[in-house]
Design a protein around this motif. Structure first.
Motif, PDB file in Angstrom:
ATOM      1  N   GLN A 206      29.707 103.394 -10.560  1.00 41.85           N
ATOM      2  CA  GLN A 206      28.524 104.843 -10.803  1.00 41.85           C
ATOM      3  C   GLN A 206      27.415 105.535  -9.995  1.00 41.85           C
ATOM      4  O   GLN A 206      27.487 104.709  -9.011  1.00 41.85           O
ATOM      5  CB  GLN A 206      28.362 104.351 -11.928  1.00 41.85           C
ATOM      6  CG  GLN A 206      27.246 103.283 -11.885  1.00 41.85           C
ATOM      7  CD  GLN A 206      26.781 102.315 -13.551  1.00 41.85           C
ATOM      8  OE1 GLN A 206      27.205 101.710 -13.356  1.00 41.85           O
ATOM      9  NE2 GLN A 206      26.100 103.085 -14.571  1.00 41.85           N
ATOM     10  N   VAL A 207      27.270 106.415 -10.214  1.00 40.45           N
ATOM     11  CA  VAL A 207      26.276 107.080  -9.343  1.00 40.45           C
ATOM     12  C   VAL A 207      25.009 106.545  -9.343  1.00 40.45           C
ATOM     13  O   VAL A 207      24.636 106.298 -10.987  1.00 40.45           O
ATOM     14  CB  VAL A 207      26.402 108.076  -9.590  1.00 40.45           C
ATOM     15  CG1 VAL A 207      25.137 109.470  -9.282  1.00 40.45           C
ATOM     16  CG2 VAL A 207      27.680 108.997  -9.878  1.00 40.45           C
ATOM     17  N   VAL A 208      24.254 105.993  -8.329  1.00 41.02           N
ATOM     18  CA  VAL A 208      22.986 105.774  -8.904  1.00 41.02           C
ATOM     19  C   VAL A 208      22.113 106.129  -8.285  1.00 41.02           C
ATOM     20  O   VAL A 208      22.144 106.904  -6.790  1.00 41.02           O
ATOM     21  CB  VAL A 208      23.500 104.234  -8.323  1.00 41.02           C
ATOM     22  CG1 VAL A 208      23.243 103.427  -8.951  1.00 41.02           C
ATOM     23  CG2 VAL A 208      23.076 103.895  -6.681  1.00 41.02           C
ATOM     24  N   GLN A 209      20.366 106.966  -8.213  1.00 42.85           N
ATOM     25  CA  GLN A 209      19.963 107.062  -7.525  1.00 42.85           C
ATOM     26  C   GLN A 209      19.299 106.444  -6.746  1.00 42.85           C
ATOM     27  O   GLN A 209      19.076 104.834  -6.546  1.00 42.85           O
ATOM     28  CB  GLN A 209      18.170 107.250  -8.572  1.00 42.85           C
ATOM     29  CG  GLN A 209      18.519 108.764  -8.706  1.00 42.85           C
ATOM     30  CD  GLN A 209      16.701 108.484  -9.214  1.00 42.85           C
ATOM     31  OE1 GLN A 209      16.044 107.864  -9.276  1.00 42.85           O
ATOM     32  NE2 GLN A 209      16.023 109.137 -11.083  1.00 42.85           N
ATOM     33  N   TRP A 210      18.668 106.766  -5.264  1.00 43.35           N
ATOM     34  CA  TRP A 210      18.190 106.001  -4.214  1.00 43.35           C
ATOM     35  C   TRP A 210      16.975 106.179  -3.887  1.00 43.35           C
ATOM     36  O   TRP A 210      16.784 106.925  -3.843  1.00 43.35           O
ATOM     37  CB  TRP A 210      19.694 106.256  -2.859  1.00 43.35           C
ATOM     38  CG  TRP A 210      19.519 104.936  -2.248  1.00 43.35           C
ATOM     39  CD1 TRP A 210      19.503 105.099  -0.877  1.00 43.35           C
ATOM     40  CD2 TRP A 210      20.855 104.267  -2.537  1.00 43.35           C
ATOM     41  NE1 TRP A 210      20.134 104.106   0.274  1.00 43.35           N
ATOM     42  CE2 TRP A 210      20.661 103.600  -1.291  1.00 43.35           C
ATOM     43  CE3 TRP A 210      21.360 104.263  -3.224  1.00 43.35           C
ATOM     44  CZ2 TRP A 210      21.237 101.831  -0.844  1.00 43.35           C
ATOM     45  CZ3 TRP A 210      22.168 101.739  -3.706  1.00 43.35           C
ATOM     46  CH2 TRP A 210      21.632 101.577  -2.582  1.00 43.35           C
TER      47      TRP A 210
END
Ligand code: WT7
Length: 626
Positions: A206-210
């Motif tokens: 899934q898309v995650v913040q970095w």
């Protein structure tokens, strides 16, 4: 391995007579880098427990290296994913050794060193077990936080131990849902200044913040090799911290050390479960709890067993998932919690019968008292009256099983955990603290330390002494009540303190009350447990609100959200009653005993309430209840 009742009796007698000699002999079966000079150093009047004093070892050499010569290609970890369509993974001892070493090097390359605290907040995938072992390899202290805990709970645990690193994943699969672990971790890390590196495993994609401290696990792993000599650890160096709830709001970081923990978990795994070389052992717990630490990872691996890790839940894709997995992997040993049995028992037995469970040899139960109905259902439908059931009583604090039958070796008795393990001196105390002889019921206490007793509460040794050693001087106080039959078998009756076991999860009522009191409308609250069909216990909350005219359904919803946010969904109260007051003693203490009876519907068993400051409130609550 203890093979007969007479051998068991002999071991128990030996251990009682000469505990040092007994444990010294058990410990000599393992691989030490230097021998110990003293077996036990302990004094009840000033509890500082030390076992195998001066001994040097690394637990991962006992879990891994030791088996490379004899069984490199045996499956160490058998991973069954959440989604039955995804392939299972068979990780051999050789491969596990390699992956642990490489992961250990990844931790080192990112600054981790002996003594550092590393928080692990991960789903039930092989990398979780590998991360735990990688920490142990380099002497870093792991602190696994169950992936169902909230950001607030995670942050509190990271800060309590000043962890320097967090290991997490993008997300986790859990039945039909995914859990946004990285997002929760990000929220937690906002208030954790000690963490300077966050390694993120890819699991759900899934898309995650970095953030600046984040690094991808797979990228970091590629940069290092798999040659990692094991750090030399002292017997009494901490191996891990694991949090459990207590009767104040602050979770207790129980500290377990290398030597004694290894010896005791390995000894109890071997003797309680009686695993044979080709057996496939499955404990359904999560590694986020002590059961997973001791009886998915360390105990089985030290013994060279095949241990199953299951990522999913019993209800997904359907309520026969456990039985399907048992048949698929020809499970021989199945160890689960009464709450799971009770949940599955509600479904048609055809769900069990449609799977071939003939590989099963031993069943286990852990986490709470198992009621007679669940015991017999388990015995009949799962074990086909052919598998001994070990009902294992123990705690996060005890590190390993203290009371249990040995599968097929010592007699079982439905709903009884039965007899203490050799070397464990259990007693029953009355309220005055005197030992009860023979048959009876009282407070469970332990007279002599065993090797895997927790050594302290991280950062708060005074609290450790107070909680476990001061209630009844001369004994370890477990917080449970028990009864004993004429043969000496113990049946655990439940907690005697402000801890409630809900679906096998140990929940302190104080932290839940603290969370609820955060609600701006709440003046005061009291949380108690009451009997529940499936969960064993459920939580009932009594709340006093500022404005009694307010819509209570909104408050109820907000309270549940607040608890889920502060602690985690597992602690959400089942019932919430808005009341105008709480029954109190004249000194202002809430009478929880009365609230417990009221929640259980035992209106006519309240005893004398005339000494209360406000007896009229009891009548009001009774009216609301009915
Ligand atoms: C409490 C400890 C042991 C690992 C899982 C829970 C209850 C545990 C049993 C059992 C009756 C049991 C006790 C204990 N408990 N096993 N077989 N029969 N009660 O560890 O979260 O530290 O909870 O669980 O009340 O004190 P934990």
């Amino acid at each position: 391995m203890i093979k007969s009742l007479s051998e068991f009796k002999q071991a128990s007698a030996q251990a009682k007579e000469n505990p040092d000699g007994f444990w010294s002999e058990v410990a000599s079966e393992f691989q030490w880098k230097a021998p110990w000079k003293q077996t036990l150093d302990f004094d009840f009047s000033n509890p500082e427990v030390k076992w195998f004093v001066g001994g040097k070892l690394n637990i991962t050499e006992n879990c891994l290296d030791r088996h490379l010569a004899t069984q490199p290609n045996k499956t160490a970890i058998l991973f069954e994913p959440n989604d039955p369509a995804e392939a299972a993974q068979h990780i051999t001892y050789k491969e596990l050794h390699k992956r642990v070493c490489q992961t250990a090097n990844m931790l080192k390359a990112n600054g981790a060193k002996k003594g550092d605290r590393i928080c692990i907040y991960m789903p039930m995938v092989p990398e979780l077990a590998i991360a735990v072992l990688a920490c142990a390899r380099i002497g870093a202290i792991h602190s696994v936080v169950f992936a169902g805990f909230s950001a607030t709970a995670l942050a509190a645990r990271i800060n309590d131990a000043s962890c320097s690193m967090l290991l997490t994943a993008d997300g986790g699969f859990r039945g039909a849902k995914t859990i946004a672990l990285k997002e929760i971790a990000d929220e937690a890390l906002v208030s954790c200044s000690t963490v300077n590196c966050c390694l993120v495993l890819q699991r759900t994609q899934q898309v995650v913040q970095w953030n600046s401290i984040d690094k991808w696990w797979h990228e970091e792993l590629e940069k290092v090799d798999d040659n990692c000599p094991a750090e030399v650890m002292d017997s009494e160096d901490p191996l891990f911290i694991l949090y459990t709830s207590g009767s104040t709001g602050k979770p207790k970081g129980m500290v377990h050390t290398c030597g004694g923990y290894m010896v005791y978990t390995a000894y109890t795994f071997k003797n309680v479960f009686q695993c044979q070389p080709n057996d496939v052992y499955w404990c359904t717990a999560d590694i986020g709890w002590i059961t997973g630490h001791s009886y998915i990872v360390y105990g089985p691996l030290v013994n060279g067993a095949t241990t199953v890790m299951f990522e999913g839940v019993p209800s997904y894709p359907a309520f026969d998932r456990f039985w399907e997995v048992c048949a698929k992997h020809k499970i021989t040993h199945f160890y689960t919690a009464p709450t799971a049995i009770r949940a599955l028992e509600k479904h048609p037995t055809s769900l069990v019968e449609k799977h071939d469970l003939s590989s099963l040899k031993v069943l286990g139960s852990v986490g709470e008292p198992i009621n007679a109905e669940a015991w017999h259902w388990y015995d009949e439908h799962v074990g086909k009256h052919n598998c001994p059931i070990v009902d294992t009583w123990w705690q996060t604090e005890t590190g390993g099983i203290l009371i249990s039958s040995l599968a097929g070796v010592t007699p079982q008795k439905p709903t009884f955990a039965t007899l203490p393990m050799p070397g464990v001196q259990v007693v029953l105390l009355n309220n005055e603290g005197d030992e009860i002889e023979g048959e009876g019921e009282g407070i469970l206490a332990i007279k002599h330390p065993w090797p895997s007793i927790a050594r302290t509460i991280w950062g708060d040794h005074e609290r450790y002494k107070n909680v476990y050693f001061s209630a009844y001087p001369g004994y370890y106080f477990a917080g449970d009540g028990a009864l004993r039959d004429a043969e000496g078998n113990y049946r655990i009756t439940g907690r005697v303190d402000d801890v409630v076991i809900v679906s096998g999860h140990n929940l302190g009522t104080a932290p839940i009350e603290n969370a609820i009191n955060e609600h701006p409308e709440v003046v005061e609250s009291a949380v108690v447990g009451y009997p529940h069909d499936i969960k064993g216990n459920a939580l009932c909350t009594y709340v006093i609100v500022r404005d009694m005219g307010v819509d209570s359904s909104i408050i109820e919803k907000e309270i549940r959200e607040e608890v889920a946010k502060t602690i985690g969904p597992i602690a959400k109260p089942d019932r919430i009653l808005v009341v105008s007051g709480l029954p109190k003693t004249r000194s202002g203490k809430i009478m929880r005993r009365i609230l417990r009876k009221l929640a259980a519907g035992e209106h006519d068993q309240l005893g004398d309430i005339s000494t209360l400051l406000n007896p009229e409130i009891v009548e009001e609550i009774k009216r609301q209840n009915s």
